[in-house]
Motif scaffolding. Sequence first.
Motif, PDB file in Angstrom:
ATOM      1  N   ALA A  79       0.835  -1.205   0.000  1.00 44.90           N
ATOM      2  CA  ALA A  79       0.000   0.000   0.000  1.00 44.90           C
ATOM      3  C   ALA A  79       0.869   1.255   0.000  1.00 44.90           C
ATOM      4  CB  ALA A  79      -0.938  -0.016   1.206  1.00 44.90           C
ATOM      5  N   HIS A  80       1.888   1.269   0.851  1.00 49.08           N
ATOM      6  CA  HIS A  80       2.767   2.435   0.930  1.00 49.08           C
ATOM      7  C   HIS A  80       3.520   2.649  -0.386  1.00 49.08           C
ATOM      8  CE1 HIS A  80       1.609   2.984   4.960  1.00 49.08           C
ATOM      9  NE2 HIS A  80       2.505   2.226   5.547  1.00 49.08           N
ATOM     10  N   SER A  81       3.876   1.555  -1.070  1.00 47.78           N
ATOM     11  CA  SER A  81       4.576   1.699  -2.345  1.00 47.78           C
ATOM     12  C   SER A  81       3.667   2.268  -3.431  1.00 47.78           C
ATOM     13  CB  SER A  81       5.175   0.364  -2.794  1.00 47.78           C
ATOM     14  OG  SER A  81       4.157  -0.539  -3.155  1.00 47.78           O
ATOM     15  N   CYS A  82       2.356   2.204  -3.207  1.00 49.81           N
ATOM     16  CA  CYS A  82       1.387   2.811  -4.133  1.00 49.81           C
ATOM     17  C   CYS A  82       1.010   4.219  -3.693  1.00 49.81           C
ATOM     18  CB  CYS A  82       0.126   1.957  -4.214  1.00 49.81           C
ATOM     19  SG  CYS A  82       0.360   0.383  -5.033  1.00 49.81           S
ATOM     20  N   GLY A  83       1.641   4.697  -2.614  1.00 47.19           N
ATOM     21  CA  GLY A  83       1.350   6.043  -2.129  1.00 47.19           C
ATOM     22  C   GLY A  83       0.145   6.108  -1.210  1.00 47.19           C
ATOM     23  N   LEU A  84      -0.278   4.979  -0.676  1.00 50.13           N
ATOM     24  CA  LEU A  84      -1.445   4.925   0.202  1.00 50.13           C
ATOM     25  C   LEU A  84      -1.003   4.862   1.658  1.00 50.13           C
ATOM     26  CD1 LEU A  84      -3.360   2.204  -1.835  1.00 50.13           C
ATOM     27  CD2 LEU A  84      -3.538   4.681  -2.063  1.00 50.13           C
ATOM     28  N   SER A  85      -1.862   5.293   2.549  1.00 53.68           N
ATOM     29  CA  SER A  85      -1.504   5.228   3.967  1.00 53.68           C
ATOM     30  C   SER A  85      -1.797   3.861   4.566  1.00 53.68           C
ATOM     31  CB  SER A  85      -2.229   6.316   4.759  1.00 53.68           C
ATOM     32  OG  SER A  85      -3.622   6.147   4.658  1.00 53.68           O
ATOM     33  N   CYS A  86      -2.758   3.126   3.991  1.00 51.68           N
ATOM     34  CA  CYS A  86      -3.045   1.764   4.473  1.00 51.68           C
ATOM     35  C   CYS A  86      -3.748   0.967   3.375  1.00 51.68           C
ATOM     36  CB  CYS A  86      -3.867   1.791   5.753  1.00 51.68           C
ATOM     37  SG  CYS A  86      -5.410   2.658   5.583  1.00 51.68           S
ATOM     38  N   ALA A  87      -3.845  -0.333   3.596  1.00 56.96           N
ATOM     39  CA  ALA A  87      -4.327  -1.246   2.555  1.00 56.96           C
ATOM     40  C   ALA A  87      -5.795  -1.050   2.200  1.00 56.96           C
ATOM     41  CB  ALA A  87      -4.089  -2.685   2.987  1.00 56.96           C
ATOM     42  N   HIS A  88      -6.607  -0.523   3.115  1.00 58.26           N
ATOM     43  CA  HIS A  88      -8.024  -0.379   2.770  1.00 58.26           C
ATOM     44  C   HIS A  88      -8.270   0.724   1.744  1.00 58.26           C
ATOM     45  CE1 HIS A  88      -8.208   2.858   5.829  1.00 58.26           C
ATOM     46  NE2 HIS A  88      -9.231   3.280   5.129  1.00 58.26           N
TER      47      HIS A  88
END
Length: 127
Positions: A79-88
């Motif tokens: 998730a972080h590698s996609c620039g997201l803060s968490c998987a949801h």
Amino acid sequence: MTSDRAAWALCAGADFVVSARGFLFSLGCIQSLQCHQNSCSTGITTQNPRLQKGLVVAEKAKRVASYATQINQELDMLAHSCGLSCAHEFQRNHVRIVQTAGHSIPLDRLYPYPQPDPERFIELASK
């Protein structure tokens, strides 16, 4: 069983992901396909007290906890590698589908999100 499969499911729209097989493997399942016969040699799926001795709970608890922790950490890393803060926060645009000749297309372009129908909204609001 793996974090990449869980990420794919979340991107495709799953609200949550469950992996019984992954947890069985972390318990020591050897896939002897004896689950329904009450003769599981690892002691996981048996009611036979002699065979249950093969399942050492203190040892296996550490392995199961480690599996759960690792899969969550890996999912957060994806998730972080996609620039997201968490998987949801995964969405369809975080997945690319490889097409012919090596071209890739975002999943949300192949399967766009449904657009709201304003007429249907007005109809529901008037009821």
